[in-house]
Design a protein around this motif. Structure first.
Motif, mmCIF file in Angstrom:
data_model
loop_
_atom_site.group_PDB
_atom_site.id
_atom_site.type_symbol
_atom_site.label_atom_id
_atom_site.label_comp_id
_atom_site.label_asym_id
_atom_site.label_seq_id
_atom_site.Cartn_x
_atom_site.Cartn_y
_atom_site.Cartn_z
ATOM 1 N N UNK A 360 36.034 29.293 27.608
ATOM 2 C CA UNK A 360 37.285 29.769 27.007
ATOM 3 C C UNK A 360 38.088 30.581 28.010
ATOM 4 N N UNK A 361 37.429 31.464 28.762
ATOM 5 C CA UNK A 361 38.122 32.277 29.752
ATOM 6 C C UNK A 361 38.759 31.395 30.814
ATOM 7 N N UNK A 362 38.022 30.388 31.281
ATOM 8 C CA UNK A 362 38.555 29.495 32.316
ATOM 9 C C UNK A 362 39.807 28.781 31.839
ATOM 10 N N UNK A 363 39.771 28.290 30.597
ATOM 11 C CA UNK A 363 40.938 27.576 30.061
ATOM 12 C C UNK A 363 42.147 28.497 29.940
ATOM 13 N N UNK A 364 41.943 29.691 29.389
ATOM 14 C CA UNK A 364 43.061 30.618 29.206
ATOM 15 C C UNK A 364 43.617 31.070 30.557
ATOM 16 N N UNK A 365 42.718 31.355 31.508
ATOM 17 C CA UNK A 365 43.172 31.796 32.824
ATOM 18 C C UNK A 365 43.965 30.700 33.528
ATOM 19 N N UNK A 368 47.445 30.319 31.710
ATOM 20 C CA UNK A 368 48.394 31.406 31.948
ATOM 21 C C UNK A 368 48.645 31.671 33.435
ATOM 22 N N UNK A 369 47.708 31.216 34.276
ATOM 23 C CA UNK A 369 47.833 31.496 35.698
ATOM 24 C C UNK A 369 47.535 32.936 36.082
ATOM 25 N N UNK A 370 46.955 33.707 35.155
ATOM 26 C CA UNK A 370 46.671 35.129 35.416
ATOM 27 C C UNK A 370 45.221 35.321 35.840
ATOM 28 N N UNK A 371 44.836 34.677 36.921
ATOM 29 C CA UNK A 371 43.452 34.780 37.373
ATOM 30 C C UNK A 371 43.094 36.199 37.803
ATOM 31 N N UNK A 411 34.266 36.472 32.839
ATOM 32 C CA UNK A 411 35.648 36.650 33.297
ATOM 33 C C UNK A 411 35.784 36.387 34.791
ATOM 34 N N UNK A 412 34.748 36.746 35.564
ATOM 35 C CA UNK A 412 34.868 36.732 37.022
ATOM 36 C C UNK A 412 34.553 35.399 37.677
ATOM 37 N N UNK A 413 33.516 34.712 37.188
ATOM 38 C CA UNK A 413 32.947 33.599 37.945
ATOM 39 C C UNK A 413 33.973 32.537 38.309
ATOM 40 N N UNK A 414 34.771 32.108 37.339
ATOM 41 C CA UNK A 414 35.749 31.051 37.617
ATOM 42 C C UNK A 414 37.014 31.607 38.254
ATOM 43 N N UNK A 415 37.460 32.789 37.826
ATOM 44 C CA UNK A 415 38.739 33.309 38.298
ATOM 45 C C UNK A 415 38.680 33.747 39.760
ATOM 46 N N UNK A 416 37.526 34.236 40.207
ATOM 47 C CA UNK A 416 37.414 34.609 41.616
ATOM 48 C C UNK A 416 37.604 33.400 42.524
ATOM 49 N N UNK A 417 36.962 32.289 42.173
ATOM 50 C CA UNK A 417 37.113 31.077 42.988
ATOM 51 C C UNK A 417 38.554 30.585 42.984
ATOM 52 N N UNK A 418 39.234 30.704 41.831
ATOM 53 C CA UNK A 418 40.629 30.263 41.753
ATOM 54 C C UNK A 418 41.535 31.146 42.605
#
Length: 501
Positions: A360-365, A368-371, A411-418
């Motif tokens: 869910x976090x990955x999809x929302x991030x 919205x582009x708010x990684x 929250x971190x795992x996918x957004x950090x890579x992005x």
């Protein structure tokens, strides 16, 4: 537990004999198959628990119930992995990428499960082998096997990538399983701390090679338009193994001992080796990748926003994982009277939250582009949650910290890579995405190495409680610094980092 494990297949076999259409209907979809297994287990528990309540103390019945609940979740996940393997069995579609990646997932799952079995008790096993060493306390030595393992994984990773390019993914995967099998057997038979460290080093070699080989296998056996789905299979195998490993290993350690559990890990790694032999050869020509050079790391570290991402988010995330979850949680819970099975059950909370919240976090991030926002929130939540030990002492406070860490890493795992290609656009154009990510992964693992050693050093001097608080405070400070850099002072342009240099 043995009766429970034997009763479930017996019930399902009997149903299949009495109703020939039952297996076909039950296996029509993975979800239906999981519901059948869950229903059988719940029915067995409902029939068994009332009788146990009259024979055993309430605490023993509670322990049986908790273990049964854990076994329910683990069995559901194992059945699901089995169904995926059956769906990917060799046949007329053997050349299809989905079939090859599905079989790779099975091999990777078995291997990762072997490594995860000792997650809830490795520091406790190290303490049993401790003998006084000048300058190194018992507390420090308990954290050394984890720190050494992570350091060697970081050292072996570049070599593993080179071997995968030279020998192909299947041979590399097989190469990874062999030292791991030897490492688990040696760990089970270790008679001293030196032997334990030596054999854990062999496991680290196997882990690094298997990890990189599996990634390369996905890249070579999936077309570009399916690569994300292929990598999702890779990530899912690692996460599900982590979810099953700690509680299952804890139960095995409680029933049969630490050494027997490592022997089970060796058997699982051997099964992974057998599964690797069934994989197809590489379908695409091997490509020589850009080799790792120290100059690449130096160039990236000159990018201030990459440095901020690394120091205030990525490294603290790994540090909290290995220092807090892998080291302090087992040590603190054991001191509070928890058994390895109980420790494994509590650690399972971390994986469950990531599985439920991460997608869910990955999809929302992405939508919205708010990684950066999600990565900053993750750091703050993790730090604040682990500080709950100040208000809630004992097991409850540690459980809150485990849950908060699960939320933070979801929250971190996918957004950090992005965020990496966002802050390193010029570097990606010059060096290539693969080289940038390779350097990022290597530097990020520094947190994995530092975590258990830092936690052990603080615990040795001030106590485990102080170490829990110190790591929570560090997480809060790093999360706040990340928010200041990325949210309160965002770059004016994509090339801002390059302009600074």
């Amino acid at each position: 537990m043995a009766i429970l494990a034997a009763a479930i297949p017996a019930v399902l076999w009997s149903a299949g004999r009495l109703l020939p259409s039952f297996p076909r209907l039950a296996g029509a979809t993975p979800l239906r198959g999981l519901m059948v297994v869950a229903g059988a287990m719940l029915a067995f528990c409902a029939m068994t628990l009332p009788g146990l309540a009259g024979l055993l103390p309430a605490e023993a019945v509670r322990g049986f119930f908790y273990d049964a609940a854990v076994m329910l979740v683990v069995c559901l996940l194992l059945v699901f992995e089995g169904l995926l393997l059956l769906a990917a069995r060799p046949g007329c579609g053997d050349a299809e990428p989905a079939s090859a990646v599905g079989r790779m997932r099975a091999a990777l799952f078995l291997f990762m499960l072997a490594e995860e079995l000792s997650r809830s008790f490795l520091p406790l096993y190290a303490r049993e082998l401790y003998t006084p060493v000048p300058g190194l306390s018992e507390t420090m030595m308990m954290g050394l096997p984890i720190g050494l393992f992570m350091a060697l994984v970081a050292v072996f990773t570049p070599f593993a990538g080179h071997w995968a390019d030279r020998f192909g993914s299947r041979r590399t995967l097989l190469l990874g399983t062999l030292p791991a099998v030897a490492g688990f057997i040696g760990t089970a038979m270790a008679g001293s701390m030196a032997e334990l460290l030596l054999w854990r080093g062999a496991c680290a070699l196997g882990y690094a090679v298997m990890f990189i080989g599996a990634q390369g296998f996905v890249a070579r056996h999936t077309p570009a338009d399916r690569r994300a789905r292929g990598m999702a299979q890779f990530v899912a195998a690692v996460i599900v193994a982590g979810l099953c490993g700690a509680p299952l290993g804890g139960i095995l350690a409680d029933q049969f001992g630490y050494r027997a559990t490592f022997a089970v890990s060796a058997l699982l790694a051997l099964a992974a080796a057998a599964a690797v032999t069934l994989l197809p050869a590489d379908r695409t020509e091997r490509v020589r990748q850009h080799p790792f050079r120290m100059g690449d790391a130096t160039a990236l570290l000159a990018n201030p926003r990459f440095l901020a991402l690394l120091l205030f988010s990525s490294v603290p995330t790994k540090l909290m994982l290995t220092g807090y979850l892998f080291y302090l949680v087992p040590v603190s819970l054991h001191a509070a009277g928890e058994t390895p099975a109980g420790i494994g059950r509590l650690m399972m909370t971390y994986g469950l939250i990531i599985v439920l919240l991460g997608p869910w976090v990955s999809k929302v991030a992405d939508r919205t582009g708010r990684h950066a926002l999600f990565a900053g929130l993750g750091g703050l939540v993790g730090g604040a949650g682990t500080l709950a030990i100040l208000q809630e002492q004992g097991v409850a406070g540690i459980l809150i910290g485990i849950a908060a860490l699960g939320v933070a890493h979801a929250f971190n795992n996918a957004t950090q890579l992005a965020l990496v290609p966002e802050v390193c656009r010029a570097d990606c154009a010059r060096m290539g995405d693969s080289s940038v990510f390779a350097v990022y992964r290597l530097l990020e693992r520094g947190g994995s190495v530092i975590g258990p050693l830092l936690a052990a050093a603080i615990a040795d001097r001030f106590g485990a409680q102080a170490a829990l608080v110190a790591l929570g405070a560090l997480g809060m400070l790093c999360g706040t610094a990340f928010c200041v850099v990325f949210l309160l002072a965002p770059s004016a342009s994509p090339a801002a980092g390059e302009a600074v240099r």
